[in-house]
Design a protein around this motif. Structure first.
Motif, PDB file in Angstrom:
ATOM      1  N   VAL A 140       4.857  15.019  -5.982  1.00  0.00           N
ATOM      2  CA  VAL A 140       4.409  16.059  -5.068  1.00  0.00           C
ATOM      3  C   VAL A 140       5.472  16.340  -4.007  1.00  0.00           C
ATOM      4  O   VAL A 140       5.704  17.480  -3.612  1.00  0.00           O
ATOM      5  CB  VAL A 140       3.091  15.636  -4.402  1.00  0.00           C
ATOM      6  CG1 VAL A 140       2.668  16.676  -3.380  1.00  0.00           C
ATOM      7  CG2 VAL A 140       2.027  15.448  -5.457  1.00  0.00           C
TER       8      VAL A 140
ATOM      9  N   PRO B   1       8.894  20.046  -5.817  1.00  0.00           N
ATOM     10  CA  PRO B   1       9.171  21.416  -5.355  1.00  0.00           C
ATOM     11  C   PRO B   1      10.640  21.616  -5.005  1.00  0.00           C
ATOM     12  O   PRO B   1      11.272  22.588  -5.431  1.00  0.00           O
ATOM     13  CB  PRO B   1       8.294  21.551  -4.115  1.00  0.00           C
ATOM     14  CG  PRO B   1       7.215  20.569  -4.308  1.00  0.00           C
ATOM     15  CD  PRO B   1       7.810  19.424  -5.080  1.00  0.00           C
TER      16      PRO B   1
ATOM     17  N   MET C 297       0.839  -1.201   0.000  1.00  0.00           N
ATOM     18  CA  MET C 297       0.000   0.000   0.000  1.00  0.00           C
ATOM     19  C   MET C 297       0.874   1.251   0.000  1.00  0.00           C
ATOM     20  O   MET C 297       0.706   2.168  -0.787  1.00  0.00           O
ATOM     21  CB  MET C 297      -0.921  -0.054   1.237  1.00  0.00           C
ATOM     22  CG  MET C 297      -1.898   1.111   1.318  1.00  0.00           C
ATOM     23  SD  MET C 297      -3.039   1.095  -0.088  1.00  0.00           S
ATOM     24  CE  MET C 297      -3.741   2.720   0.048  1.00  0.00           C
TER      25      MET C 297
ATOM     26  N   TYR D 208      35.949  39.525  -8.255  1.00  0.00           N
ATOM     27  CA  TYR D 208      34.743  39.616  -9.075  1.00  0.00           C
ATOM     28  C   TYR D 208      34.065  40.974  -8.929  1.00  0.00           C
ATOM     29  O   TYR D 208      33.748  41.632  -9.908  1.00  0.00           O
ATOM     30  CB  TYR D 208      33.783  38.505  -8.657  1.00  0.00           C
ATOM     31  CG  TYR D 208      32.627  38.307  -9.589  1.00  0.00           C
ATOM     32  CD1 TYR D 208      32.687  37.356 -10.593  1.00  0.00           C
ATOM     33  CD2 TYR D 208      31.471  39.058  -9.460  1.00  0.00           C
ATOM     34  CE1 TYR D 208      31.631  37.160 -11.453  1.00  0.00           C
ATOM     35  CE2 TYR D 208      30.406  38.868 -10.323  1.00  0.00           C
ATOM     36  CZ  TYR D 208      30.489  37.927 -11.314  1.00  0.00           C
ATOM     37  OH  TYR D 208      29.444  37.733 -12.165  1.00  0.00           O
TER      38      TYR D 208
ATOM     39  N   MET E 281      35.786  39.994 -13.921  1.00  0.00           N
ATOM     40  CA  MET E 281      34.698  39.135 -13.478  1.00  0.00           C
ATOM     41  C   MET E 281      34.904  37.705 -13.953  1.00  0.00           C
ATOM     42  O   MET E 281      34.718  36.758 -13.201  1.00  0.00           O
ATOM     43  CB  MET E 281      33.381  39.718 -13.947  1.00  0.00           C
ATOM     44  CG  MET E 281      33.239  41.135 -13.432  1.00  0.00           C
ATOM     45  SD  MET E 281      31.699  41.909 -13.826  1.00  0.00           S
ATOM     46  CE  MET E 281      30.601  41.146 -12.679  1.00  0.00           C
TER      47      MET E 281
ATOM     48  N   TYR F 296      35.509  36.929  -4.279  1.00  0.00           N
ATOM     49  CA  TYR F 296      34.517  37.999  -4.230  1.00  0.00           C
ATOM     50  C   TYR F 296      35.151  39.348  -4.587  1.00  0.00           C
ATOM     51  O   TYR F 296      34.607  40.114  -5.377  1.00  0.00           O
ATOM     52  CB  TYR F 296      33.917  38.037  -2.826  1.00  0.00           C
ATOM     53  CG  TYR F 296      33.006  39.205  -2.547  1.00  0.00           C
ATOM     54  CD1 TYR F 296      31.665  39.155  -2.912  1.00  0.00           C
ATOM     55  CD2 TYR F 296      33.475  40.347  -1.916  1.00  0.00           C
ATOM     56  CE1 TYR F 296      30.832  40.219  -2.653  1.00  0.00           C
ATOM     57  CE2 TYR F 296      32.646  41.413  -1.652  1.00  0.00           C
ATOM     58  CZ  TYR F 296      31.321  41.342  -2.021  1.00  0.00           C
ATOM     59  OH  TYR F 296      30.500  42.408  -1.760  1.00  0.00           O
TER      60      TYR F 296
ATOM     61  N   THR G 252      28.250  42.222 -17.183  1.00  0.00           N
ATOM     62  CA  THR G 252      27.078  41.683 -16.498  1.00  0.00           C
ATOM     63  C   THR G 252      26.852  40.293 -17.071  1.00  0.00           C
ATOM     64  O   THR G 252      27.186  40.032 -18.232  1.00  0.00           O
ATOM     65  CB  THR G 252      25.800  42.517 -16.719  1.00  0.00           C
ATOM     66  OG1 THR G 252      25.587  42.633 -18.124  1.00  0.00           O
ATOM     67  CG2 THR G 252      25.896  43.875 -16.099  1.00  0.00           C
ATOM     68  N   VAL G 253      26.270  39.408 -16.269  1.00  0.00           N
ATOM     69  CA  VAL G 253      26.280  37.991 -16.627  1.00  0.00           C
ATOM     70  C   VAL G 253      25.381  37.630 -17.807  1.00  0.00           C
ATOM     71  O   VAL G 253      25.386  36.491 -18.250  1.00  0.00           O
ATOM     72  CB  VAL G 253      25.893  37.108 -15.430  1.00  0.00           C
ATOM     73  CG1 VAL G 253      26.962  37.161 -14.371  1.00  0.00           C
ATOM     74  CG2 VAL G 253      24.548  37.519 -14.877  1.00  0.00           C
ATOM     75  N   ASN G 254      24.603  38.582 -18.308  1.00  0.00           N
ATOM     76  CA  ASN G 254      23.779  38.205 -19.450  1.00  0.00           C
ATOM     77  C   ASN G 254      24.282  38.799 -20.759  1.00  0.00           C
ATOM     78  O   ASN G 254      23.603  38.806 -21.757  1.00  0.00           O
ATOM     79  CB  ASN G 254      22.309  38.590 -19.208  1.00  0.00           C
ATOM     80  CG  ASN G 254      22.203  39.913 -18.501  1.00  0.00           C
ATOM     81  OD1 ASN G 254      23.126  40.713 -18.559  1.00  0.00           O
ATOM     82  ND2 ASN G 254      21.094  40.136 -17.835  1.00  0.00           N
ATOM     83  N   ASP G 255      25.501  39.300 -20.738  1.00  0.00           N
ATOM     84  CA  ASP G 255      26.053  39.930 -21.928  1.00  0.00           C
ATOM     85  C   ASP G 255      27.542  39.569 -21.977  1.00  0.00           C
ATOM     86  O   ASP G 255      28.381  40.294 -21.491  1.00  0.00           O
ATOM     87  CB  ASP G 255      25.843  41.451 -21.803  1.00  0.00           C
ATOM     88  CG  ASP G 255      26.451  42.202 -22.973  1.00  0.00           C
ATOM     89  OD1 ASP G 255      26.767  41.558 -23.985  1.00  0.00           O
ATOM     90  OD2 ASP G 255      26.612  43.425 -22.853  1.00  0.00           O
TER      91      ASP G 255
ATOM     92  N   ILE H 152      12.835  21.317  -8.220  1.00  0.00           N
ATOM     93  CA  ILE H 152      12.797  22.523  -9.053  1.00  0.00           C
ATOM     94  C   ILE H 152      13.624  23.633  -8.416  1.00  0.00           C
ATOM     95  O   ILE H 152      14.423  24.299  -9.077  1.00  0.00           O
ATOM     96  CB  ILE H 152      11.338  22.981  -9.263  1.00  0.00           C
ATOM     97  CG1 ILE H 152      10.607  21.954 -10.122  1.00  0.00           C
ATOM     98  CG2 ILE H 152      11.288  24.344  -9.922  1.00  0.00           C
ATOM     99  CD1 ILE H 152       9.121  22.175 -10.194  1.00  0.00           C
ATOM    100  N   ALA H 153      13.449  23.784  -7.107  1.00  0.00           N
ATOM    101  CA  ALA H 153      14.226  24.805  -6.404  1.00  0.00           C
ATOM    102  C   ALA H 153      15.713  24.521  -6.554  1.00  0.00           C
ATOM    103  O   ALA H 153      16.526  25.435  -6.751  1.00  0.00           O
ATOM    104  CB  ALA H 153      13.841  24.837  -4.930  1.00  0.00           C
TER     105      ALA H 153
ATOM    106  N   LYS I  31       2.788   6.805  -6.880  1.00  0.00           N
ATOM    107  CA  LYS I  31       1.852   7.721  -7.492  1.00  0.00           C
ATOM    108  C   LYS I  31       2.140   9.167  -7.088  1.00  0.00           C
ATOM    109  O   LYS I  31       2.045  10.093  -7.887  1.00  0.00           O
ATOM    110  CB  LYS I  31       0.445   7.346  -7.010  1.00  0.00           C
ATOM    111  CG  LYS I  31      -0.658   7.796  -7.918  1.00  0.00           C
ATOM    112  CD  LYS I  31      -1.925   7.091  -7.483  1.00  0.00           C
ATOM    113  CE  LYS I  31      -3.149   7.730  -8.030  1.00  0.00           C
ATOM    114  NZ  LYS I  31      -4.343   7.166  -7.344  1.00  0.00           N
ATOM    115  N   TRP I  32       2.515   9.356  -5.843  1.00  0.00           N
ATOM    116  CA  TRP I  32       2.580  10.708  -5.294  1.00  0.00           C
ATOM    117  C   TRP I  32       3.981  11.292  -5.211  1.00  0.00           C
ATOM    118  O   TRP I  32       4.145  12.421  -4.774  1.00  0.00           O
ATOM    119  CB  TRP I  32       1.940  10.728  -3.896  1.00  0.00           C
ATOM    120  CG  TRP I  32       0.458  10.552  -3.960  1.00  0.00           C
ATOM    121  CD1 TRP I  32      -0.259   9.448  -3.653  1.00  0.00           C
ATOM    122  CD2 TRP I  32      -0.488  11.535  -4.405  1.00  0.00           C
ATOM    123  NE1 TRP I  32      -1.589   9.658  -3.856  1.00  0.00           N
ATOM    124  CE2 TRP I  32      -1.763  10.939  -4.323  1.00  0.00           C
ATOM    125  CE3 TRP I  32      -0.380  12.856  -4.856  1.00  0.00           C
ATOM    126  CZ2 TRP I  32      -2.910  11.611  -4.683  1.00  0.00           C
ATOM    127  CZ3 TRP I  32      -1.524  13.522  -5.205  1.00  0.00           C
ATOM    128  CH2 TRP I  32      -2.786  12.888  -5.120  1.00  0.00           C
TER     129      TRP I  32
END
Lengths: 288, 430
Positions: free
Chosen positions: A12, A16, A1, A247, A256, A244, A42-45, A19-20, A8-9
């Motif tokens: 759930v 979480p 059981m 950077y 950086m 640190y 900057t980290v996106n360029d 993903i975190a 199944k569960w």
């Protein structure tokens, strides 16, 4: 059981956290490794530069005290690991006895752990400097590298002994009374019982504690920043703070990526040492 | 059975939702409203006033303005992480040519902006070729702030101080009679904590650079000779010996300590700038305060207050078009509207270099104008050409060690001269 509903569960319960974990750890980690091969402000360029950052680390002009910070961190990590575990174990041993107020003592020893590192750093900074000044030593944590180093060690000891103590207490309480009784009947004195029976039986606790203290020692950042900030002249700058400062502390696109490369090397170092330590201590674990 | 399952699923869902709710809410509200301004402010002392002004602006125009202030000494760090966010600052600051170096790719050209037209002089532009990358929004002065009441009690007038020698003589005298005068020292503690050490590693260090540049007719240099470092030493020695505390304890003294001593009448002299006016005016009347030049023993007769700027507004090029427009409008509103100029001049105590400026009630600003009028030459702010933050920090460490007698003055020299060349090279490194 139980097995069926678990099948199944499980999402759930797992998703979480998973993903975190992916968002907060895995993704930044992979991105971080990629960034160590890039130049950016900057980290996106970013602009890919290959191994350039790693090559620069070999250049004393660019490595910014990396060597000193490296060896200081190694020294600090090993020293704090030994001291924290020895004292943690001794306190645990003392507090597994049966006497009045034992819980109060355990709580008191554990309490420093509940305060964050940065707060501790500033509090100790004020306390220790106040004391040093009132004794007229003309020495503060920020003017003497040696004082700063020992200040940092003391702070970490004070903070972590309690935590390790709890783990050791749990370990010691789990040693089966049968074993101790059997040792007693065989004529072992208390010293022999400790060394030959208790110690081998709490090897798992020792594994955990050394692992935690060793990695904490290497990763130490908050306390370092708050207590000495690397003063005087970077004498007390540990690796994490060095990264640190590289950077964030410098202007220009070069730095950086360089800091990121240092961080990757730092990661490899910590993982390697932790693995060696795990192998070394788990080998000694015994089954009753 | 089924009901129970649904219930538990709902519960877990609700729990998970609360976990993520914390991160989501803020951004949504900002996004749905159209253009917005996000200003990353450099000046902690003006934080409250900026926030108030932002609210006023939102009330008037409906455009939301977010003001965030970086902690003292943490601006670059904060800017670096904020700029990487999807809601990056639309308005930020650089401190001069060196700071611009790392942010030039993010600066919107302000040449055709409305605010640029109101600028009173070209010298307040931060240019990169033909592009106007930054616009100075505040002009400030610094020097030695004197508590006139205490000075009078000691038997002197401000006019008695007109050179380094007379300053030293008076300070030494006050120091020797400190108990009789009820003060703790002539100068407030020259704290070397991060909240205070910029007064010496940056502002005081400007003077030897200023005089050297002046001799060589330069505005920047790859190498520095350190010709006036002896004067630097003399002034710093004066600060730490005629002080409220033992020089060895300076490493722990903060900016608040120093300000507190001045406010409590425990010291007569206090090196700081016009931005301190809002804090000092709570306690002192205007005629109790006087800012005098940091007499350096080089050209004391002609030396005025150190006046300049290290606050340049830059607009983030990568923001959306509406946000850029909203930001330009906000900047313009700040320096042209009644409310904006009043807040900047009266509440923040700024002198703003725009033709719409109101006269500032800041007594130090007025005194700066008086000095200039009487023929003194203001000392320009050359610390914007200092090679890097690292250079300043190294100098700060060396000064701290020197004050605590754990280091020698030669190390300060090394940090000043040798490290200048090294750091200048690093600053241009590719």
């Amino acid at each position: 059981m139980v097995g069926k509903s678990l099948k199944k569960w499980w999402p759930v319960f797992v998703l979480p956290t998973f993903i975190a974990f992916v968002i907060g750890f895995l993704w930044p980690f992979i991105w971080g490794i990629y960034l160590s091969f890039c130049r950016f402000s900057t980290v996106n360029d970013v602009e890919f530069v290959g191994f350039d950052n790693y090559k620069k680390l070999l250049d004393p002009v660019f490595n910014q005290n990396f060597g000193h910070a490296f060896w200081l961190t190694v020294l600090f990590a090993f020293l704090s690991t030994v001291l924290i575990n020895v004292f943690g174990f001794l306190v645990a041993l003392a507090l597994t006895g049966k006497f009045k107020g034992v819980n109060t003592f355990r709580t008191v020893f554990f309490m420093p752990n509940l305060i964050g590192g940065i707060v501790l750093g500033y509090i100790w900074n004020t306390l220790v400097n106040g004391l040093l000044v009132s004794f007229g030593t003309h020495l503060t944590l920020k003017t003497s590298g040696v004082a700063g180093f020992w200040g940092l060690t003391t702070l970490l000891l004070w903070q972590q002994i309690g935590y390790m103590m709890i783990i050791y207490i749990a370990g010691l309480n789990n040693v089966s009374p049968d074993l101790i009784e059997a040792a007693k009947i065989d004529g072992a004195n208390s010293w022999q019982t400790l060394i030959k029976v208790k110690l081998p039986m709490i090897m798992p606790s020792i594994t955990i504690c050394t692992f935690l203290t060793l990695t904490n020692g290497f990763k130490l950042f908050d306390q370092n920043l708050a207590l000495t900030a690397g003063e005087p002249k970077k004498m007390t700058e540990l690796l994490a703070l060095n990264i640190y400062n590289t950077y964030y502390g410098r202007a220009g696109r070069v730095w950086m990526g360089l800091g990121q490369a240092k961080a990757v090397i730092f990661f490899i170092l910590v993982v390697a040492i932790a693995l060696i330590q795990l192998r070394f201590t788990t080998r000694r674990e015994t089954q009753a | 059975m089924k009901k129970k399952q649904v219930m538990s699923l709902l519960l877990t869902g609700a729990m998970a939702a609360t976990m993520f709710a914390g991160c989501g809410t803020k951004k949504e509200s900002a996004k749905s409203k159209g253009p917005s301004v996000y200003y990353l402010n450099f000046k902690p002392e003006a934080d409250k006033e900026w926030k108030k002004l932002a609210k006023e602006y939102e009330k008037e125009t409906g455009v939301p303005v977010t003001v965030k202030t970086a902690a003292s000494g943490e601006y670059e760090t904060t800017l670096k992480s904020e700029m990487a966010k999807s809601e990056a600052p639309t308005l930020f600051q650089v401190n001069g040519p060196v700071g611009l170096n790392s942010w030039k790719d993010y600066c919107y050209d302000l040449k055709d902006s409305e605010i640029h037209k109101h600028l009173t002089s070209d010298s307040f532009e931060l240019k990169e070729g033909n592009k106007v990358s930054g616009i100075a929004y505040v002009i400030e002065s610094y020097g030695i702030i004197v508590n006139k009441t205490l000075l009078a009690k000691a038997g002197y007038k401000v006019e008695d101080i007109n050179s380094f020698d007379s300053l030293k003589k008076i300070a030494d005298d006050i120091q020797s009679r400190k108990d009789e005068l009820g003060v703790k020292g002539a100068f407030t503690s020259a704290g070397m904590d991060g909240s205070s050490d910029w007064r010496f590693k940056t502002h005081l260090a400007n003077l030897p650079i200023y005089y050297e540049y002046k001799d060589d007719n330069k505005t920047d240099a790859k190498k520095i000779k350190g010709k006036y470092l002896d004067n630097y030493k003399k002034v710093f020695d004066l600060y730490i010996t005629d002080s409220t505390c033992d020089p060895a304890d300076l490493s722990t003294k903060t900016g608040d300590d120093s300000e507190g001593e001045f406010l409590k009448n425990e010291a007569v002299f206090y090196q700081n700038g016009s931005w301190e006016y809002s804090n000092l005016s709570k306690k002192f009347n205007d005629d109790e305060l006087q800012m005098i030049p940091i007499y350096f023993g080089v050209d004391d007769e002609n030396e005025g207050l150190a006046t300049g700027t290290e606050n340049y507004w830059c607009v983030n090029k990568n923001s959306s078009k509406e946000d850029i427009k909203a930001t330009l409008d906000f900047m313009n509103w700040c320096v042209t509207s009644d409310k904006g100029t009043k807040a900047m001049s009266e509440k923040m105590g700024f002198t703003i270099p725009f033709d719409t400026a109101e006269e500032s009630p800041n007594v130090f600003v007025k005194q700066d104008a008086q000095y200039t009028e009487s023929g003194k030459t203001p000392v320009s702010w050359n610390f914007t050409t200092m090679p890097s933050e690292e250079w300043k920090n190294t100098l700060g460490s060396a000064l701290t060690a020197y004050a605590a007698k754990t280091g020698k003055w030669d190390e300060v020299k090394e940090a000043f001269v040798d490290n200048w060349a090294t750091e200048k090279k690093l600053a241009s490194a590719k």
